[in-house]
Design an enzyme around this catalytic site. Structure first.
Site, PDB file in Angstrom:
ATOM      1  N   ASN A  27       1.006  -1.216   0.022  1.00  0.00           N
ATOM      2  CA  ASN A  27      -0.128   0.113  -0.051  1.00  0.00           C
ATOM      3  C   ASN A  27       0.950   1.220  -0.058  1.00  0.00           C
ATOM      4  O   ASN A  27       0.636   2.137  -0.966  1.00  0.00           O
ATOM      5  CB  ASN A  27      -0.894   0.038   1.155  1.00  0.00           C
ATOM      6  CG  ASN A  27      -2.255  -0.974   0.966  1.00  0.00           C
ATOM      7  OD1 ASN A  27      -3.049  -0.421   0.205  1.00  0.00           O
ATOM      8  ND2 ASN A  27      -2.117  -2.081   1.378  1.00  0.00           N
ATOM      9  N   ARG A  78       3.726  -0.132  25.857  1.00  0.00           N
ATOM     10  CA  ARG A  78       3.124   0.278  24.612  1.00  0.00           C
ATOM     11  C   ARG A  78       2.918   1.867  24.767  1.00  0.00           C
ATOM     12  O   ARG A  78       3.185   2.489  23.821  1.00  0.00           O
ATOM     13  CB  ARG A  78       1.418  -0.052  24.552  1.00  0.00           C
ATOM     14  CG  ARG A  78       0.705   0.481  23.510  1.00  0.00           C
ATOM     15  CD  ARG A  78      -0.876   0.047  23.454  1.00  0.00           C
ATOM     16  NE  ARG A  78      -1.111  -1.480  23.932  1.00  0.00           N
ATOM     17  CZ  ARG A  78      -0.854  -2.464  23.033  1.00  0.00           C
ATOM     18  NH1 ARG A  78      -0.333  -2.199  21.744  1.00  0.00           N
ATOM     19  NH2 ARG A  78      -1.164  -3.543  23.471  1.00  0.00           N
ATOM     20  N   ASN A 120      -6.672   4.445   8.204  1.00  0.00           N
ATOM     21  CA  ASN A 120      -6.280   2.926   8.434  1.00  0.00           C
ATOM     22  C   ASN A 120      -6.714   2.168   7.208  1.00  0.00           C
ATOM     23  O   ASN A 120      -7.967   2.688   6.805  1.00  0.00           O
ATOM     24  CB  ASN A 120      -6.483   2.254   9.689  1.00  0.00           C
ATOM     25  CG  ASN A 120      -5.684   0.857   9.741  1.00  0.00           C
ATOM     26  OD1 ASN A 120      -4.624   0.884   9.354  1.00  0.00           O
ATOM     27  ND2 ASN A 120      -6.528  -0.131  10.245  1.00  0.00           N
ATOM     28  N   HIS A 122      -8.047  -1.511   6.091  1.00  0.00           N
ATOM     29  CA  HIS A 122      -8.410  -2.830   6.624  1.00  0.00           C
ATOM     30  C   HIS A 122      -9.054  -3.861   5.765  1.00  0.00           C
ATOM     31  O   HIS A 122      -9.725  -3.474   4.923  1.00  0.00           O
ATOM     32  CB  HIS A 122      -9.238  -2.721   7.957  1.00  0.00           C
ATOM     33  CG  HIS A 122      -9.474  -4.007   8.396  1.00  0.00           C
ATOM     34  ND1 HIS A 122      -8.575  -4.685   9.410  1.00  0.00           N
ATOM     35  CD2 HIS A 122     -10.714  -4.955   8.420  1.00  0.00           C
ATOM     36  CE1 HIS A 122      -9.107  -5.784   9.863  1.00  0.00           C
ATOM     37  NE2 HIS A 122     -10.187  -6.143   9.267  1.00  0.00           N
ATOM     38  N   SER A 149     -11.642  -1.850   3.360  1.00  0.00           N
ATOM     39  CA  SER A 149     -12.227  -0.462   4.057  1.00  0.00           C
ATOM     40  C   SER A 149     -11.223   0.202   4.447  1.00  0.00           C
ATOM     41  O   SER A 149     -10.148   0.232   5.015  1.00  0.00           O
ATOM     42  CB  SER A 149     -13.067  -0.844   5.173  1.00  0.00           C
ATOM     43  OG  SER A 149     -13.951  -1.923   5.103  1.00  0.00           O
ATOM     44  N   THR A 154     -10.003   5.383  15.539  1.00  0.00           N
ATOM     45  CA  THR A 154     -10.312   5.882  16.592  1.00  0.00           C
ATOM     46  C   THR A 154      -9.816   4.893  17.705  1.00  0.00           C
ATOM     47  O   THR A 154      -9.089   3.935  17.382  1.00  0.00           O
ATOM     48  CB  THR A 154     -11.945   5.697  16.746  1.00  0.00           C
ATOM     49  OG1 THR A 154     -12.337   4.603  16.489  1.00  0.00           O
ATOM     50  CG2 THR A 154     -12.615   6.730  15.578  1.00  0.00           C
ATOM     51  N   ASP A 158     -10.307  -1.092  14.507  1.00  0.00           N
ATOM     52  CA  ASP A 158     -10.677  -1.371  13.217  1.00  0.00           C
ATOM     53  C   ASP A 158     -12.473  -1.268  13.501  1.00  0.00           C
ATOM     54  O   ASP A 158     -12.877  -1.416  12.696  1.00  0.00           O
ATOM     55  CB  ASP A 158     -10.660  -2.949  12.816  1.00  0.00           C
ATOM     56  CG  ASP A 158      -9.395  -3.507  12.763  1.00  0.00           C
ATOM     57  OD1 ASP A 158      -8.427  -2.476  12.149  1.00  0.00           O
ATOM     58  OD2 ASP A 158      -8.917  -4.814  13.038  1.00  0.00           O
TER      59      ASP A 158
HETATM   60  C1  GRF Z   1      -3.173  -4.811   4.101  1.00  0.00           C
HETATM   61  O1  GRF Z   1      -3.979  -5.852   3.808  1.00  0.00           O
HETATM   62  C2  GRF Z   1      -3.698  -3.928   5.024  1.00  0.00           C
HETATM   63  O2  GRF Z   1      -5.312  -3.658   4.731  1.00  0.00           O
HETATM   64  C3  GRF Z   1      -3.462  -4.186   6.215  1.00  0.00           C
HETATM   65  O3  GRF Z   1      -2.185  -4.873   6.321  1.00  0.00           O
HETATM   66  C4  GRF Z   1      -1.931  -5.264   5.004  1.00  0.00           C
HETATM   67  C5  GRF Z   1      -0.874  -4.303   4.712  1.00  0.00           C
HETATM   68  O4  GRF Z   1      -0.178  -4.914   3.471  1.00  0.00           O
HETATM   69  N1  GRF Z   1      -3.858  -3.207   7.240  1.00  0.00           N
HETATM   70  P1  GRF Z   1       0.932  -4.049   2.838  1.00  0.00           P
HETATM   71  O5  GRF Z   1       2.102  -3.557   4.068  1.00  0.00           O
HETATM   72  O6  GRF Z   1       0.314  -2.747   2.434  1.00  0.00           O
HETATM   73  O7  GRF Z   1       1.413  -4.835   1.625  1.00  0.00           O
END
Ligand code: GRF
Length: 232
Positions: A27, A78, A120, A122, A149, A154, A158
């Site tokens: 991503n 954390r 984010n 998901h 999505s 928040t 998720d």
């Molecule tokens: C994706 O499937 C995203 O939806 C989730 O983690 C994965 C990340 O993939 N939160 P990448 O590291 O972007 O390839």
């Protein structure tokens, strides 16, 4: 946080963003590509990884981006990790924090600091299938439809308000791997689109936790159609 609202925000220049990763970084790469070809009006100030071995770091370096590693294993809890992360992020003065495969649960104080300024992605049609292993769980549940999505982050992991979704059909012969590939392909269209909307000041989260798109309350998440590049 920089205030990123305003109908003409993009005219002030590209939106400064910081991208957080923990792994593969596909991503991230999609965002880099759209930015490089002029389709996404953002300035990627830094890519921060919670893991030193995240392959996404190589994508960022290849693109000439600044990279930082905040290794969560070297922090005792954390809160101290989140504090170090927040200090690092804020040094870049982003208007938006983009979680792109960032595999850490974030503390309420951290999340609230970026309220309305952190997205984010998901791999499910939220609110269905929050958490991990979504593709196998979709198959096990016999769902006919799956997807991805983009949501504001928040305190509810998720569970934040969803901006935009992409849907894929689940076929009888799909496996977790084939579904993962189909969903990921959609993610690479979906995330740049949602970030684009934010960068243009088209979406924002109000004080009641509701999303506004183009000045109208978003009652349901927008859906990215399968066959065109993006809704306008
Ligand atoms: C994706 O499937 C995203 O939806 C989730 O983690 C994965 C990340 O993939 N939160 P990448 O590291 O972007 O390839």
């Amino acid at each position: 946080m920089n205030d990123s609202r305003g109908a003409n925000r993009v005219q002030d220049g590209p939106l400064p963003i910081v991208i957080l990763i923990s792994g593969r970084g596909s991503n991230l790469q999609a965002i880099i590509d759209k930015t490089a070809n002029g389709e996404l009006p953002v300035d990627i100030r830094a890519v921060i990884s919670s893991r030193p071995d995240a392959t996404g770091l190589a994508h960022a370096r290849q693109a000439g981006l600044e990279t930082r590693v905040i290794d969560h294993t070297t922090y005792e809890d954390r809160e101290t990790f989140d504090q170090a992360l927040q200090t690092c992020i804020d040094s870049y003065r982003p208007g938006l924090v983009v979680l792109a495969g960032f595999m850490r649960i974030l503390s309420p104080g951290f999340v609230n600091h970026y309220r309305g300024h952190m997205l984010n992605i998901h791999p499910s049609l939220l609110p269905d299938f929050p958490g991990l292993n979504t593709h196998q769980r979709v198959i096990d549940a016999g769902s006919r439809e799956h997807g991805a999505s983009v949501h504001f982050v928040t305190e509810d992991t998720d569970g934040g308000p969803v901006v935009l979704q992409a849907r894929v059909a689940v076929r009888a012969d799909d496996t977790a791997n084939t579904l993962a590939a189909k969903v990921l392909e959609q993610e690479h269209r979906l995330y740049p689109q949602a970030i684009h909307w934010f960068a243009e000041g088209r979406i924002f989260l109000d004080e009641n936790g509701r999303i506004h798109l183009d000045g109208n309350l978003l009652e349901h998440p927008e859906t990215l159609s399968e066959d065109t590049s993006a809704p306008c």
